[in-house]
Design a protein around this motif. Structure first.
Motif, PDB file in Angstrom:
ATOM      1  N   SER A   1       5.591  -5.841  -1.865  1.00  0.00           N
ATOM      2  CA  SER A   1       5.268  -7.036  -1.091  1.00  0.00           C
ATOM      3  C   SER A   1       3.829  -6.901  -0.640  1.00  0.00           C
ATOM      4  CB  SER A   1       6.189  -7.167   0.123  1.00  0.00           C
ATOM      5  OG  SER A   1       5.792  -8.236   0.950  1.00  0.00           O
ATOM      6  N   PHE A   2       3.078  -7.984  -0.640  1.00  0.00           N
ATOM      7  CA  PHE A   2       1.671  -7.918  -0.273  1.00  0.00           C
ATOM      8  C   PHE A   2       1.476  -7.390   1.131  1.00  0.00           C
ATOM      9  CE2 PHE A   2      -2.392  -9.516   1.267  1.00  0.00           C
ATOM     10  CZ  PHE A   2      -3.233  -9.169   0.218  1.00  0.00           C
ATOM     11  N   ASP A   3       2.381  -7.720   2.053  1.00  0.00           N
ATOM     12  CA  ASP A   3       2.198  -7.317   3.448  1.00  0.00           C
ATOM     13  C   ASP A   3       2.949  -6.041   3.802  1.00  0.00           C
ATOM     14  OD1 ASP A   3       4.780  -8.250   3.445  1.00  0.00           O
ATOM     15  OD2 ASP A   3       4.510  -9.665   5.094  1.00  0.00           O
ATOM     16  N   GLU A   4       3.458  -5.323   2.803  1.00  0.00           N
ATOM     17  CA  GLU A   4       4.148  -4.053   3.058  1.00  0.00           C
ATOM     18  C   GLU A   4       3.163  -2.907   2.878  1.00  0.00           C
ATOM     19  OE1 GLU A   4       6.821  -2.172   4.705  1.00  0.00           O
ATOM     20  OE2 GLU A   4       7.744  -3.977   3.869  1.00  0.00           O
ATOM     21  N   PRO A   5       2.876  -2.135   3.939  1.00  0.00           N
ATOM     22  CA  PRO A   5       1.837  -1.108   3.847  1.00  0.00           C
ATOM     23  C   PRO A   5       2.274   0.083   3.006  1.00  0.00           C
ATOM     24  CG  PRO A   5       2.956  -0.964   5.952  1.00  0.00           C
ATOM     25  CD  PRO A   5       3.487  -2.184   5.275  1.00  0.00           C
ATOM     26  N   GLY A   6       1.275   0.806   2.525  1.00  0.00           N
ATOM     27  CA  GLY A   6       1.541   2.053   1.830  1.00  0.00           C
ATOM     28  C   GLY A   6       1.118   2.024   0.382  1.00  0.00           C
ATOM     29  N   TYR A   7       1.003   3.218  -0.176  1.00  0.00           N
ATOM     30  CA  TYR A   7       0.721   3.359  -1.605  1.00  0.00           C
ATOM     31  C   TYR A   7       2.010   3.224  -2.404  1.00  0.00           C
ATOM     32  CZ  TYR A   7      -4.077   4.999  -0.711  1.00  0.00           C
ATOM     33  OH  TYR A   7      -5.399   5.091  -0.350  1.00  0.00           O
ATOM     34  N   TYR A   8       1.885   3.210  -3.710  1.00  0.00           N
ATOM     35  CA  TYR A   8       3.055   3.029  -4.582  1.00  0.00           C
ATOM     36  C   TYR A   8       2.779   3.619  -5.959  1.00  0.00           C
ATOM     37  CZ  TYR A   8      -0.174  -0.711  -5.552  1.00  0.00           C
ATOM     38  OH  TYR A   8      -1.333  -1.387  -5.820  1.00  0.00           O
ATOM     39  N   TRP A   9       1.767   4.490  -6.060  1.00  0.00           N
ATOM     40  CA  TRP A   9       1.401   5.050  -7.359  1.00  0.00           C
ATOM     41  C   TRP A   9       2.528   5.889  -7.948  1.00  0.00           C
ATOM     42  CZ3 TRP A   9       1.584  10.318  -7.506  1.00  0.00           C
ATOM     43  CH2 TRP A   9       1.446  11.010  -6.299  1.00  0.00           C
ATOM     44  N   GLY A  10       3.393   6.426  -7.082  1.00  0.00           N
ATOM     45  CA  GLY A  10       4.502   7.223  -7.582  1.00  0.00           C
ATOM     46  C   GLY A  10       5.795   6.439  -7.686  1.00  0.00           C
ATOM     47  N   GLU A  11       6.015   5.540  -6.739  1.00  0.00           N
ATOM     48  CA  GLU A  11       7.285   4.824  -6.681  1.00  0.00           C
ATOM     49  C   GLU A  11       7.264   3.929  -5.457  1.00  0.00           C
ATOM     50  OE1 GLU A  11      10.101   3.484  -8.055  1.00  0.00           O
ATOM     51  OE2 GLU A  11      10.797   5.464  -8.700  1.00  0.00           O
ATOM     52  N   TYR A  12       7.990   2.819  -5.512  1.00  0.00           N
ATOM     53  CA  TYR A  12       8.352   2.134  -4.280  1.00  0.00           C
ATOM     54  C   TYR A  12       9.568   2.873  -3.738  1.00  0.00           C
ATOM     55  CZ  TYR A  12       5.134  -1.634  -5.339  1.00  0.00           C
ATOM     56  OH  TYR A  12       3.993  -2.350  -5.582  1.00  0.00           O
ATOM     57  N   ALA A  13       9.505   3.329  -2.497  1.00  0.00           N
ATOM     58  CA  ALA A  13      10.510   4.261  -2.003  1.00  0.00           C
ATOM     59  C   ALA A  13      11.043   3.839  -0.649  1.00  0.00           C
ATOM     60  CB  ALA A  13       9.932   5.673  -1.919  1.00  0.00           C
TER      61      ALA A  13
ATOM     62  N   ALA B   1      -3.751  -3.202  -8.319  1.00  0.00           N
ATOM     63  CA  ALA B   1      -3.675  -3.461  -6.874  1.00  0.00           C
ATOM     64  C   ALA B   1      -2.531  -4.437  -6.642  1.00  0.00           C
ATOM     65  CB  ALA B   1      -4.985  -4.034  -6.353  1.00  0.00           C
ATOM     66  N   VAL B   2      -1.795  -4.235  -5.548  1.00  0.00           N
ATOM     67  CA  VAL B   2      -0.637  -5.077  -5.255  1.00  0.00           C
ATOM     68  C   VAL B   2      -0.609  -5.529  -3.803  1.00  0.00           C
ATOM     69  CG1 VAL B   2       1.888  -5.170  -5.136  1.00  0.00           C
ATOM     70  CG2 VAL B   2       0.781  -4.090  -7.100  1.00  0.00           C
ATOM     71  N   ASN B   3      -0.868  -4.615  -2.852  1.00  0.00           N
ATOM     72  CA  ASN B   3      -0.695  -5.005  -1.453  1.00  0.00           C
ATOM     73  C   ASN B   3      -1.996  -4.894  -0.659  1.00  0.00           C
ATOM     74  OD1 ASN B   3      -1.037  -2.303  -0.670  1.00  0.00           O
ATOM     75  ND2 ASN B   3       1.152  -1.905  -0.575  1.00  0.00           N
ATOM     76  N   PHE B   4      -1.916  -5.243   0.613  1.00  0.00           N
ATOM     77  CA  PHE B   4      -3.138  -5.348   1.419  1.00  0.00           C
ATOM     78  C   PHE B   4      -3.799  -4.002   1.663  1.00  0.00           C
ATOM     79  CE2 PHE B   4      -0.110  -4.272   4.711  1.00  0.00           C
ATOM     80  CZ  PHE B   4      -0.853  -3.593   5.662  1.00  0.00           C
ATOM     81  N   THR B   5      -3.031  -2.910   1.566  1.00  0.00           N
ATOM     82  CA  THR B   5      -3.648  -1.609   1.781  1.00  0.00           C
ATOM     83  C   THR B   5      -4.507  -1.181   0.595  1.00  0.00           C
ATOM     84  OG1 THR B   5      -1.595  -0.537   1.062  1.00  0.00           O
ATOM     85  CG2 THR B   5      -1.956  -0.735   3.412  1.00  0.00           C
ATOM     86  N   ASP B   6      -4.482  -1.940  -0.493  1.00  0.00           N
ATOM     87  CA  ASP B   6      -5.389  -1.682  -1.619  1.00  0.00           C
ATOM     88  C   ASP B   6      -6.785  -2.235  -1.357  1.00  0.00           C
ATOM     89  OD1 ASP B   6      -3.444  -0.467  -3.285  1.00  0.00           O
ATOM     90  OD2 ASP B   6      -2.664  -2.429  -3.832  1.00  0.00           O
ATOM     91  N   ALA B   7      -6.948  -3.038  -0.336  1.00  0.00           N
ATOM     92  CA  ALA B   7      -8.198  -3.768  -0.111  1.00  0.00           C
ATOM     93  C   ALA B   7      -9.325  -2.837   0.326  1.00  0.00           C
ATOM     94  CB  ALA B   7      -7.993  -4.851   0.949  1.00  0.00           C
ATOM     95  N   PRO B   8     -10.574  -3.180  -0.013  1.00  0.00           N
ATOM     96  CA  PRO B   8     -11.709  -2.462   0.575  1.00  0.00           C
ATOM     97  C   PRO B   8     -11.719  -2.671   2.082  1.00  0.00           C
ATOM     98  CG  PRO B   8     -12.444  -4.428  -0.596  1.00  0.00           C
ATOM     99  CD  PRO B   8     -10.994  -4.273  -0.910  1.00  0.00           C
ATOM    100  N   GLU B   9     -12.275  -1.708   2.806  1.00  0.00           N
ATOM    101  CA  GLU B   9     -12.222  -1.761   4.265  1.00  0.00           C
ATOM    102  C   GLU B   9     -13.427  -1.038   4.856  1.00  0.00           C
ATOM    103  OE1 GLU B   9      -8.780   0.382   5.671  1.00  0.00           O
ATOM    104  OE2 GLU B   9      -8.979   1.918   4.117  1.00  0.00           O
TER     105      GLU B   9
END
Length: 865
Positions: A645-657, A123-131
């Motif tokens: 970045s913690f506050d940058e939304p989105g997944y990243y399992w494939g790449e930061y793009a 987990a890296v950013n806020f979109t990884d958080a439980p919700e």
């Protein structure tokens, strides 16, 4: 009652009566839940450790019984690692709940409990958080209580940002951004291209043409629709003419000898002419003409416009220039889709790939199958025996109509979308996910089955049933569902496919829109599906040519191909449609299936992740005979986060793009600029030597490029716009324009210099021309404004931008910069904390950043923003 519940803050407390639930629900604002990443690579790697802190500031203690706390979480939790004297139970998909054990110590006023647990991956950013937290009391199972005070605590330590020991991608800082932006040098506006995407040929001519309302449109009768569109645009820009006709015109001419969708645009002192052999060609010529107009604010009309004389010849490189929008995971309104279509048309994208169903939602009304939308388009709290709607996913919460999890397009809505797209020469490819990712359809047809069985209509009940009622197969999909795969041995599954296909065909006919294909999914069917289905096992035994249960895969898509071809359509699907599972030494692997090659089957190939081994899969499939649309996750998955970045939304399992991943992609040589793996490690020399290159046959089978937006993290139109823009402009350039000169330069050092020059032109064009043009066209479109880079040099703060021309404002008093703050024009000498923020041409601000210049004030480091 539902409206009342929505108006009441709800409290996380274990109570024993409905009256107490009502009373203490009003104190929910006093419960706080904070989630925090503790570390990645936990206990040797492959998992991360995080914590939930539940704090009670209410007068009544949180008891050790009688409640369950539900939430959505995209990772698999290692249930045996849970601490805090609670159990975490996996329901299905991404839905879990927390249940206290007898050892749980009640939380009194002002105290809290911390629950830790390990989860798969990182987990890296806020979109990884439980919700989507909500509470259910045992004695009020149908009265969910949402918990709204939930926060993800920002990470600060390397252990929280490094995904594993191999991760070399840095957590972004203003200093890193400044270094990245060094190639975005400021260029004079006169040197920037006048038309975007880059045309085949542009020649500037001496002189200019004055365009006003006295200039009339003279169109070939074939181009009536396009003529009206152009006139509407001119009325938008120009105030009414005061005098008579000036004798000058804009001609829309037909020349059937021109290449498909090519156009020629000529602007001279006598008038303007656009010539093409197709409606689309004329439309693209009009878009190019409009792109040469000087910038003006939305709604502001001028008496006349000066246009530089020019001669333009242009044509698209690829016939397929697409964008996939997933509206199944989280819904988008019809109005937002129409807005996206307008944006696509500005940049000559011509395919909307519409992902209409998945495990978490079915979004298209089929009137003869009402359960698809009465059940499959709604999400909310449920009981296992209920088939009235789907469970919460992606934080959609317990209520049916208060989130982006619920929604669908009526037949009339869909026809309107088709008409709107068709008028802009955008064809819509509907996607119906099958046989996996099909839970919404499966559950809906189960609800239909139950309804008709109660009516005593057994034959009709089974007509469209999509699963074996006695299936005991054990599997977990990538998204953790255990019941999301259609039974492909059932005739009723194919009856369903035929029914859906025919209803879709009828809607396109009603809209007068072209339909060439239906996309029937094919991705991520989990191992184990069908293996416990009596129906499937019996079918395989009766058909020895299938050999084993894995033979059902090719059997299914052979049938789908037959169904579509009988309706004069071709089959589209994900890359897995062109693959087949094989067993060797008891292990399953996937190889290309040559039997379906050369049958005009179109595949969207997504897996080009550097280091996974399938970097050349698209080329292998094209060489085998499949028609291939390139949409690799490393370059074109727009739901991937822009930066780490913690506050940058989105997944990243494939790449930061970021946008450069689309811009630097070369369709016929994708290895050219792929020099690092997903973790930022430089590839070893010879990494691509064993990879398959495109043959001449393969090149002919690359039909286009596509950007993709999966919507797990997308909540509403503003989120959608942020994630696709400005990445969409990188896609538009690569899909329309020929290979840039640098792509064909064999010398790597020269190529790098040429690439940097091309990037600077592209970045300046976006910052000074295209993004302001979007502001003028839409008034408000929430594209991402990239944060400025910053360094301290010679005692001053220096700022730079990814896109030169974007406005930056700053403050020196710790306040948030606004559209009225000082404009950055030169290095800032002030000491202390400097905040800075980018703004669009209408004053909308992006995220602010900060840097300290020789801090000498009474502030401790932890207090710095």
């Amino acid at each position: 009652m539902r409206r009342l519940l929505l108006q009441l803050p709800m409290l996380l407390l274990g109570l024993i009566s409905t009256a107490q639930v009502n009373k203490e629900a009003g104190n929910a604002k006093n419960i706080a839940i904070n989630w925090q990443i503790i570390e990645n690579s936990h206990a040797g790697g492959g998992q991360f450790l995080s914590s939930l802190n539940i704090q009670n500031n209410a007068p009544v203690p949180l008891q050790n019984k009688n409640w369950k706390l539900y939430f959505n979480f995209a990772r698999r939790i290692a249930l045996e690692t849970v601490t805090g004297d609670v159990n975490i139970v996996h329901v299905n998909g991404d839905l879990f709940y927390i249940r206290p054990t007898e050892k749980f110590r009640p939380i009194s006023n002002g105290t809290s409990v911390t629950i830790e647990f390990a989860s798969k991956d990182w987990a890296v950013n806020f979109t990884d958080a439980p919700e989507g937290f909500y509470l259910i009391y045992d004695d009020a199972p149908n009265r969910p209580i949402p918990i709204n005070n939930v926060k993800a605590i920002p990470s600060t330590r390397p252990a929280q940002f490094a995904r594993n020991q191999q991760d070399r991608v840095p957590s972004i800082t203003p200093q890193i951004i400044y270094e990245q932006n060094k190639n975005s040098i400021d260029l004079p506006e006169k040197d920037l291209q006048k038309i975007f995407p880059t045309p085949v040929k542009y020649e500037s001519k001496a002189g200019e043409f004055i365009l006003d309302q006295g200039v009339k449109i003279a169109a070939n009768t074939a181009f009536g629709v396009e003529s009206k569109l152009l006139q509407d645009k001119l009325n938008h820009f120009l105030s009414p003419a005061k005098g008579a006709k000036n004798g000058k015109s804009i001609r829309l001419d037909l020349d059937k000898t021109m290449e498909k969708d090519a156009y020629q645009l000529e602007i001279n002192s006598k008038g303007i002419s656009i010539t093409a052999g197709t409606h689309a060609g004329i439309f693209y010529g009009i878009q190019s003409l409009l792109s040469t107009f000087p910038l003006q604010k939305k709604g502001l009309k001028v008496p006349s416009i000066k246009l530089q004389n020019a001669l333009v010849y242009d044509k698209p490189r690829f016939d397929f220039r697409g964008l996939m929008i997933d509206v199944a995971r989280n819904f988008q309104t019809k109005e937002e889709i129409l807005k996206v279509l307008d944006l696509m048309s500005m940049y000559k994208l011509n395919v909307l790939h519409f992902h209409l169903n998945d495990d978490e939602g079915w979004r298209l009304e089929i009137q003869d199958l009402p359960e698809l939308t009465t059940v499959g388009s709604k999400r909310g709290h449920f009981s296992d025996s209920s088939l009235t709607h789907l469970p919460p996913s992606f934080g959609s919460g317990p209520f049916l109509n208060d989130h982006h999890g619920t929604g669908h397009y009526s037949k009339a809505d869909f026809i309107e979308i088709l008409k709107y797209a068709n008028a802009r020469h955008i064809r819509v490819i509907p996607e119906i996910e099958a046989p996996g990712h099909a839970r919404a359809a499966i559950r809906s047809m189960h609800a239909r089955y139950n309804r008709l069985m109660k009516e005593g209509r057994k034959e009709e009940a089974e007509r469209y049933l999509l699963h074996d009622l006695n299936d005991r197969s054990s599997y977990r999909s990538v998204q953790n569902w255990n019941d999301n795969v259609m039974d492909v041995s059932r005739p009723s599954t194919y009856a369903f496919i035929e029914k859906i296909s025919d209803e879709i065909i009828a809607m396109y006919k009603a809209a007068g829109a072209p339909l060439q294909t239906i996309h029937y999914g094919g991705d991520e069917v989990p191992d184990g599906a069908w293996e416990g289905s009596p129906n499937s096992l019996k079918f395989v035994k009766e058909h020895p040519e299938l050999k084993d249960i894995n033979g059902l895969w090719a059997y299914f898509y052979t049938n789908i191909d037959r169904i579509l071809k009988s309706r004069n359509l071709y089959l589209s699907g994900w890359e897995e449609v062109g693959m087949q599972p094989v067993l060797a030494d008891g292990k399953k692997s996937y190889v290309i299936n040559p039997a379906l090659g050369d049958k005009n089957i179109h595949l969207n190939v997504w897996n080009n992740i550097i280091g996974w081994g399938a970097e050349d899969l698209a080329y292998k499939l094209a060489n085998t005979g499949y028609k291939v649309i390139l949409g690799g996750v490393s370059n074109f998955y727009f739901d991937m986060a822009y930066q780490k970045s913690f506050d940058e939304p989105g997944y990243y399992w494939g790449e930061y793009a970021d946008i450069d991943k689309a811009f630097n992609f070369i369709p016929f040589n994708s290895f050219l600029n792929s020099n690092t793996d997903k973790f930022g490690n430089t590839l070893k020399p010879g990494f691509y030597d064993s990879k398959e290159r495109l043959t001449e046959k393969g090149k002919a089978n690359i039909v286009g490029l596509q950007g993709l937006l999966w919507s797990e993290t997308i909540k509403g139109g503003k989120n959608l716009e942020y994630m696709i823009m400005p990445k969409l402009l990188g896609l538009a350039e690569r899909a329309w324009a020929a290979d840039p000169e640098w792509a064909n330069e064999p010398d790597s050092l020269k190529r790098k210099v040429m690439y940097n020059q091309a990037w600077a032109r592209f970045a300046n064009t976006l910052g000074k021309k295209e993004l302001p043009r979007i502001d003028a066209a839409f008034g408000e479109l929430n594209y991402r404004l990239p944060p400025s880079g910053a360094i301290v040099k010679d005692g001053q703060v220096h700022l730079n931008n990814q896109f030169p021309g974007i406005t930056v404002r700053y403050t020196t008093d710790q306040s948030e910069p606004t559209a009225k703050s000082p404009l950055y024009t030169k290095p800032i000498p002030n000491k202390g904390l400097i905040r800075f923020r980018t703004f669009d041409s209408q004053g909308r601000g992006g995220k602010s950043s900060s840097i300290v210049n020789e801090v000498a004030w009474n502030v401790t480091p932890k207090e710095l923003p």
